[in-house]
Write an enzyme that holds these catalytic residues in place. Structure first.
Site, PDB file in Angstrom:
ATOM      1  N   SER A  14      37.540  67.698  71.392  1.00 42.02           N
ATOM      2  CA  SER A  14      38.902  67.266  71.724  1.00 42.02           C
ATOM      3  C   SER A  14      39.418  66.185  70.781  1.00 42.02           C
ATOM      4  O   SER A  14      40.576  65.794  70.857  1.00 42.02           O
ATOM      5  CB  SER A  14      38.946  66.756  73.168  1.00 42.02           C
ATOM      6  OG  SER A  14      38.072  65.649  73.314  1.00 42.02           O
ATOM      7  N   LYS A  16      37.860  63.056  70.338  1.00 41.86           N
ATOM      8  CA  LYS A  16      37.589  61.690  70.811  1.00 41.86           C
ATOM      9  C   LYS A  16      37.105  60.793  69.669  1.00 41.86           C
ATOM     10  O   LYS A  16      37.549  59.673  69.530  1.00 41.86           O
ATOM     11  CB  LYS A  16      36.497  61.692  71.894  1.00 41.86           C
ATOM     12  CG  LYS A  16      36.870  62.391  73.171  1.00 41.86           C
ATOM     13  CD  LYS A  16      35.757  62.264  74.203  1.00 41.86           C
ATOM     14  CE  LYS A  16      34.450  62.898  73.768  1.00 41.86           C
ATOM     15  NZ  LYS A  16      34.548  64.344  73.495  1.00 41.86           N
ATOM     16  N   ASP A  88      30.447  54.912  71.142  1.00 41.75           N
ATOM     17  CA  ASP A  88      30.681  56.362  71.087  1.00 41.75           C
ATOM     18  C   ASP A  88      29.638  57.072  71.949  1.00 41.75           C
ATOM     19  O   ASP A  88      28.555  56.530  72.192  1.00 41.75           O
ATOM     20  CB  ASP A  88      30.598  56.848  69.632  1.00 41.75           C
ATOM     21  CG  ASP A  88      31.280  58.204  69.453  1.00 41.75           C
ATOM     22  OD1 ASP A  88      32.093  58.601  70.321  1.00 41.75           O
ATOM     23  OD2 ASP A  88      31.001  58.875  68.444  1.00 41.75           O
ATOM     24  N   GLU A  89      29.949  58.260  72.405  1.00 38.38           N
ATOM     25  CA  GLU A  89      29.042  59.051  73.250  1.00 38.38           C
ATOM     26  C   GLU A  89      28.589  58.245  74.470  1.00 38.38           C
ATOM     27  O   GLU A  89      27.416  58.278  74.866  1.00 38.38           O
ATOM     28  CB  GLU A  89      27.812  59.516  72.445  1.00 38.38           C
ATOM     29  CG  GLU A  89      28.130  60.290  71.180  1.00 38.38           C
ATOM     30  CD  GLU A  89      28.483  61.751  71.438  1.00 38.38           C
ATOM     31  OE1 GLU A  89      28.648  62.157  72.621  1.00 38.38           O
ATOM     32  OE2 GLU A  89      28.609  62.490  70.443  1.00 38.38           O
ATOM     33  N   CYS A 145      41.714  75.570  74.306  1.00 43.80           N
ATOM     34  CA  CYS A 145      40.729  76.487  74.877  1.00 43.80           C
ATOM     35  C   CYS A 145      40.394  77.580  73.866  1.00 43.80           C
ATOM     36  O   CYS A 145      41.288  78.183  73.281  1.00 43.80           O
ATOM     37  CB  CYS A 145      41.307  77.095  76.152  1.00 43.80           C
ATOM     38  SG  CYS A 145      40.279  78.413  76.816  1.00 43.80           S
ATOM     39  N   CYS A 148      41.465  81.522  75.747  1.00 47.77           N
ATOM     40  CA  CYS A 148      42.851  82.034  75.683  1.00 47.77           C
ATOM     41  C   CYS A 148      43.605  81.499  74.465  1.00 47.77           C
ATOM     42  O   CYS A 148      44.660  82.013  74.112  1.00 47.77           O
ATOM     43  CB  CYS A 148      43.591  81.672  76.964  1.00 47.77           C
ATOM     44  SG  CYS A 148      43.664  79.889  77.276  1.00 47.77           S
ATOM     45  N   CYS A 177      39.488  76.200  79.081  1.00 40.36           N
ATOM     46  CA  CYS A 177      40.361  75.776  80.175  1.00 40.36           C
ATOM     47  C   CYS A 177      39.737  76.225  81.494  1.00 40.36           C
ATOM     48  O   CYS A 177      38.732  76.940  81.512  1.00 40.36           O
ATOM     49  CB  CYS A 177      41.769  76.364  80.000  1.00 40.36           C
ATOM     50  SG  CYS A 177      41.879  78.129  80.347  1.00 40.36           S
TER      51      CYS A 177
HETATM   52 ZN   LIG Z   1      41.669  79.369  78.391  1.00 39.81          ZN
END
Ligand SMILES: [Zn+2]
Length: 185
Positions: A14, A16, A88-89, A145, A148, A177
Site C-alpha cells: 500500500s 506505507k 517500520d514494520e 486490489c 478486481c 479487497c
Molecule cells: Zn477486488
C-alpha cells in the site's frame, strides 16, 4: 517541544514504507536528526528498502535493527540529539512498543510509526490498534486490489499455505479487497 505520534498503516503493497520515507526525507531536509528502527525479524523486509531509498540523503540518519520482542532496547539508542524516531514494520513488535512510543512523545520526539493494520486473516496486527488510539494523526494508505484491479485493497491475502501468523516475504502475499478476499479463501 511537545512530542507527536503519526501512524501510517494499511495492507501490504500500500506504500506505507514509501510514505514513511517521504516523512523521513522531509525531516532530513529540515536538518533534523532521525533514528529509524525496524524489528530484526523483518530485516529482509521493507526496512532494507528504506535504507536503500534513504541512501545518499544528507542529514543525520541512523538505522537500527532491534529484536522484535525487545522494543525497550530502542530507548538506549535514542539520545537527546535525536529529533525524529521512525519505526517500520511496527506490527511485529510486542506490546512493549506502546510504552516506548508513549515515552518518546513525553520526551518531545516526533514519532512516525508504519505497520500493517491487519494480519492475513483480517485480524488487527500486534499493537497497531493501540498505537492508532495513541496517535495524534493516522494515515491509512491502500494498494489497488490485485483481484478486481478496481477497489482499494484491505487484506494482505496469503498465497501460500503456512498457518503461522508471521511469514515474512512479499512473494507470499497479494493485496485484495474484501469481495475478492471472500472469493479467494
Ligand atoms: Zn477486488
Amino acid at each position: 517541544m511537545a512530542g507527536y505520534i503519526q501512524v501510517i498503516t494499511g495492507s501490504m503493497f500500500s506504500g506505507k514504507s514509501q510514505e514513511l520515507s517521504r516523512l523521513i526525507e522531509r525531516a532530513l531536509i529540515a536538518q533534523l536528526s532521525v533514528a529509524v528502527f525496524y524489528p530484526r525479524l523483518a530485516s529482509r523486509g521493507s526496512a532494507r528498502d528504506i535504507e536503500k531509498r534513504l541512501q545518499g540523503l544528507n542529514g543525520t540518519l541512523q538505522i537500527f535493527g532491534v529484536p522484535a520482542e525487545n522494543a525497550q532496547s530502542m530507548l538506549a539508542m535514542i539520545t537527546s540529539a535525536i529529533d525524529v524516531v521512525a519505526i517500520d514494520e511496527a506490527q511485529f513488535f510486542t506490546q512493549e512498543l506502546v510504552a516506548v512510543v508513549k515515552r518518546l512523545r513525553h520526551d518531545g520526539k516526533r514519532v512516525f510509526v508504519a505497520g500493517l493494520d491487519l494480519d492475513y486473516q483480517e485480524n488487527p496486527f500486534g499493537c497497531m490498534g493501540d498505537l492508532m488510539c495513541l496517535a495524534d494523526n493516522i494515515v491509512k494508505v491502500h494498494a489497488v486490489c490485485t483481484g478486481c484491479r478496481t477497489a482499494d485493497a484491505v487484506i494482505s491475502f496469503r498465497l501460500t499455505h503456512e498457518s503461522d501468523r508471521v511469514v515474512v516475504g512479499e512473494n507470499h502475499y497479494t493485496a485484495l479487497c474484501v469481495s475478492c478476499y471472500d472469493h479467494a479463501r
